[in-house]
Design a protein around this motif. Structure first.
Motif, PDB file in Angstrom:
ATOM      1  N   SER A 196       0.850  -1.187   0.000  1.00 42.69           N
ATOM      2  CA  SER A 196       0.000   0.000   0.000  1.00 42.69           C
ATOM      3  C   SER A 196       0.889   1.243   0.000  1.00 42.69           C
ATOM      4  O   SER A 196       2.110   1.139   0.055  1.00 42.69           O
ATOM      5  N   ALA A 197       0.278   2.418  -0.051  1.00 41.88           N
ATOM      6  CA  ALA A 197       1.047   3.669  -0.101  1.00 41.88           C
ATOM      7  C   ALA A 197       0.345   4.742   0.709  1.00 41.88           C
ATOM      8  O   ALA A 197      -0.877   4.841   0.708  1.00 41.88           O
ATOM      9  N   GLY A 198       1.147   5.564   1.397  1.00 41.21           N
ATOM     10  CA  GLY A 198       0.587   6.704   2.100  1.00 41.21           C
ATOM     11  C   GLY A 198       0.348   7.884   1.179  1.00 41.21           C
ATOM     12  O   GLY A 198      -0.522   8.714   1.415  1.00 41.21           O
ATOM     13  N   GLY A 199       1.130   7.938   0.094  1.00 47.76           N
ATOM     14  CA  GLY A 199       0.991   9.018  -0.871  1.00 47.76           C
ATOM     15  C   GLY A 199       1.690   8.662  -2.168  1.00 47.76           C
ATOM     16  O   GLY A 199       2.628   7.860  -2.181  1.00 47.76           O
ATOM     17  N   ILE A 200       1.220   9.253  -3.247  1.00 51.50           N
ATOM     18  CA  ILE A 200       1.814   9.058  -4.573  1.00 51.50           C
ATOM     19  C   ILE A 200       1.982  10.430  -5.213  1.00 51.50           C
ATOM     20  O   ILE A 200       1.017  11.186  -5.331  1.00 51.50           O
ATOM     21  N   ASP A 201       3.212  10.768  -5.596  1.00 48.32           N
ATOM     22  CA  ASP A 201       3.425  11.992  -6.364  1.00 48.32           C
ATOM     23  C   ASP A 201       4.287  11.663  -7.579  1.00 48.32           C
ATOM     24  O   ASP A 201       4.581  10.495  -7.837  1.00 48.32           O
ATOM     25  N   HIS A 211      -7.536   6.807  -5.204  1.00 49.05           N
ATOM     26  CA  HIS A 211      -7.166   8.079  -5.823  1.00 49.05           C
ATOM     27  C   HIS A 211      -6.888   9.193  -4.817  1.00 49.05           C
ATOM     28  O   HIS A 211      -6.251  10.191  -5.156  1.00 49.05           O
ATOM     29  N   THR A 212      -7.359   9.048  -3.565  1.00 45.03           N
ATOM     30  CA  THR A 212      -7.122  10.112  -2.588  1.00 45.03           C
ATOM     31  C   THR A 212      -5.649  10.233  -2.218  1.00 45.03           C
ATOM     32  O   THR A 212      -5.243  11.240  -1.616  1.00 45.03           O
ATOM     33  N   LYS A 213      -4.837   9.245  -2.568  1.00 51.51           N
ATOM     34  CA  LYS A 213      -3.409   9.298  -2.248  1.00 51.51           C
ATOM     35  C   LYS A 213      -2.608  10.092  -3.288  1.00 51.51           C
ATOM     36  O   LYS A 213      -1.445  10.413  -3.047  1.00 51.51           O
ATOM     37  N   PHE A 214      -3.216  10.412  -4.428  1.00 53.24           N
ATOM     38  CA  PHE A 214      -2.493  11.139  -5.471  1.00 53.24           C
ATOM     39  C   PHE A 214      -2.201  12.566  -5.024  1.00 53.24           C
ATOM     40  O   PHE A 214      -3.089  13.283  -4.552  1.00 53.24           O
ATOM     41  N   GLY A 215      -0.959  12.976  -5.186  1.00 59.53           N
ATOM     42  CA  GLY A 215      -0.556  14.315  -4.808  1.00 59.53           C
ATOM     43  C   GLY A 215      -0.320  14.492  -3.329  1.00 59.53           C
ATOM     44  O   GLY A 215       0.085  15.562  -2.884  1.00 59.53           O
ATOM     45  N   ARG A 216      -0.536  13.447  -2.543  1.00 57.34           N
ATOM     46  CA  ARG A 216      -0.319  13.535  -1.105  1.00 57.34           C
ATOM     47  C   ARG A 216       1.171  13.362  -0.810  1.00 57.34           C
ATOM     48  O   ARG A 216       1.803  12.406  -1.264  1.00 57.34           O
ATOM     49  N   GLN A 217       1.720  14.287  -0.072  1.00 58.46           N
ATOM     50  CA  GLN A 217       3.143  14.268   0.256  1.00 58.46           C
ATOM     51  C   GLN A 217       3.366  13.487   1.538  1.00 58.46           C
ATOM     52  O   GLN A 217       2.960  13.899   2.612  1.00 58.46           O
ATOM     53  N   GLY A 218       4.013  12.334   1.427  1.00 59.00           N
ATOM     54  CA  GLY A 218       4.368  11.574   2.608  1.00 59.00           C
ATOM     55  C   GLY A 218       5.670  12.071   3.207  1.00 59.00           C
ATOM     56  O   GLY A 218       6.402  12.866   2.603  1.00 59.00           O
ATOM     57  N   LEU A 219       5.965  11.611   4.405  1.00 55.70           N
ATOM     58  CA  LEU A 219       7.182  12.037   5.088  1.00 55.70           C
ATOM     59  C   LEU A 219       8.412  11.306   4.563  1.00 55.70           C
ATOM     60  O   LEU A 219       9.508  11.869   4.500  1.00 55.70           O
ATOM     61  N   VAL A 220       8.238  10.035   4.165  1.00 54.24           N
ATOM     62  CA  VAL A 220       9.365   9.178   3.796  1.00 54.24           C
ATOM     63  C   VAL A 220       9.144   8.617   2.395  1.00 54.24           C
ATOM     64  O   VAL A 220       8.052   8.157   2.063  1.00 54.24           O
ATOM     65  N   ARG A 221      10.185   8.646   1.583  1.00 53.25           N
ATOM     66  CA  ARG A 221      10.106   8.085   0.229  1.00 53.25           C
ATOM     67  C   ARG A 221      10.335   6.573   0.296  1.00 53.25           C
ATOM     68  O   ARG A 221      11.321   6.114   0.864  1.00 53.25           O
ATOM     69  N   VAL A 222       9.414   5.819  -0.277  1.00 51.50           N
ATOM     70  CA  VAL A 222       9.580   4.374  -0.381  1.00 51.50           C
ATOM     71  C   VAL A 222      10.463   4.046  -1.573  1.00 51.50           C
ATOM     72  O   VAL A 222      11.482   3.372  -1.447  1.00 51.50           O
ATOM     73  N   CYS A 223      10.089   4.538  -2.744  1.00 46.01           N
ATOM     74  CA  CYS A 223      10.878   4.302  -3.952  1.00 46.01           C
ATOM     75  C   CYS A 223      10.313   5.145  -5.085  1.00 46.01           C
ATOM     76  O   CYS A 223       9.191   5.652  -5.013  1.00 46.01           O
ATOM     77  N   GLY A 224      11.088   5.292  -6.143  1.00 46.23           N
ATOM     78  CA  GLY A 224      10.598   5.894  -7.365  1.00 46.23           C
ATOM     79  C   GLY A 224       9.802   4.877  -8.159  1.00 46.23           C
ATOM     80  O   GLY A 224       9.738   3.694  -7.811  1.00 46.23           O
TER      81      GLY A 224
END
Length: 253
Positions: A171-176, A207-220
């Motif tokens: 899963s993902a906390g955010g996607i940018d 879709h609510t995760k799109f554009g959400r800035q998470g604190l930590v990058r998982v990966c590109g």
């Protein structure tokens, strides 16, 4: 009290999705923060809603544990994504799943599958798929968190690093446009390791995760082979996915 149309809309949203951030609620209604706060004040005064730390919800949902609350949020979208992904998994496949509401819905969508090998750090996913239909379930060790019943830290990461699976799904906390983000360092570290162990490296999120800035990058996006969601993402995210060679799957009801 006579409710305005917008107050009625607020209550309907909360009934369907559980707790919602006040800023997100304002955006969903197309009004300012000040306006939505004015609408919420009389509802809160009557006890119809509860406001806390920038979030609002119904009294029934605000009394739930954090993970249970998140399972209610956008549940229809998460179930749609889960059903689509489950249909791409065959009996006998091996799967690694991290803890998350969409991955928990995926586990429920996989109950009809047989002879799965499942590796996870989520006690919810382990309970869902263990001891049925000839499945083998491996649960990462370590201290379980009280909010989601999942194991994190070096012990859990070392455990899953020993496996190689057909499908690694997180899963993902955010996607940018730069990739996959999370809000917790341990969860991001676990997701990164999980993705590295799969032939198919799939991120699932609504879709609510799109554009959400998470604190930590998982990966590109080069670290994933596919993103599964319920609506097409904004152009800059779609373009970044295409440039990395990752596939985009939009699940429909």
């Amino acid at each position: 009290m006579v409710q305005s149309k917008r107050q009625t809309d607020i209550l309907r949203l909360l009934e369907s999705e559980g707790a919602i951030g006040i800023a997100e609620l304002a955006a969903r209604l197309g009004v300012s923060l000040e306006t939505v706060r004015r609408d919420l004040k009389p509802l809160a005064g009557l006890g119809a809603v509860i406001k806390t730390h920038g979030e609002v919800g119904l009294p029934s949902s605000m009394g739930e544990a954090p993970f249970e609350k998140r399972m209610r949020e956008n549940s229809a979208a998460k179930k749609t994504i889960a059903a689509h992904v489950a249909a791409t998994i065959r009996d006998g496949d091996s799967i690694m799943l991290d803890t998350g509401t969409t991955t928990s819905f995926l586990a429920r969508a996989l109950i009809g599958h047989r002879r799965l090998t499942v590796v996870t750090n989520s006690s919810d996913i382990a309970r869902t798929l263990a001891t049925v239909n000839g499945n083998r379930v491996y649960m990462a060790g370590g201290e379980l968190r009280s909010d989601n019943g999942a194991a994190f830290g070096s012990t859990a990461i070392d455990f899953v690093s020993r496996f190689s699976v057909t499908h690694a799904i997180v899963s993902a906390g955010g996607i940018d446009k730069d990739g996959v983000m999370d809000f917790d360092l341990d969860e991001a570290d676990f997701a990164r390791m999980a993705l590295s162990r799969g032939q198919r490296r799939l991120v699932v999120c609504d879709h609510t995760k799109f554009g959400r800035q998470g604190l930590v990058r998982v990966c590109g996006f080069s670290g994933v082979t596919e993103l599964a969601t319920d609506y097409a993402p904004p152009y800059e995210i779609s373009a970044a996915l295409e440039a990395s060679g990752a596939a985009l799957t939009v699940a429909h009801k």
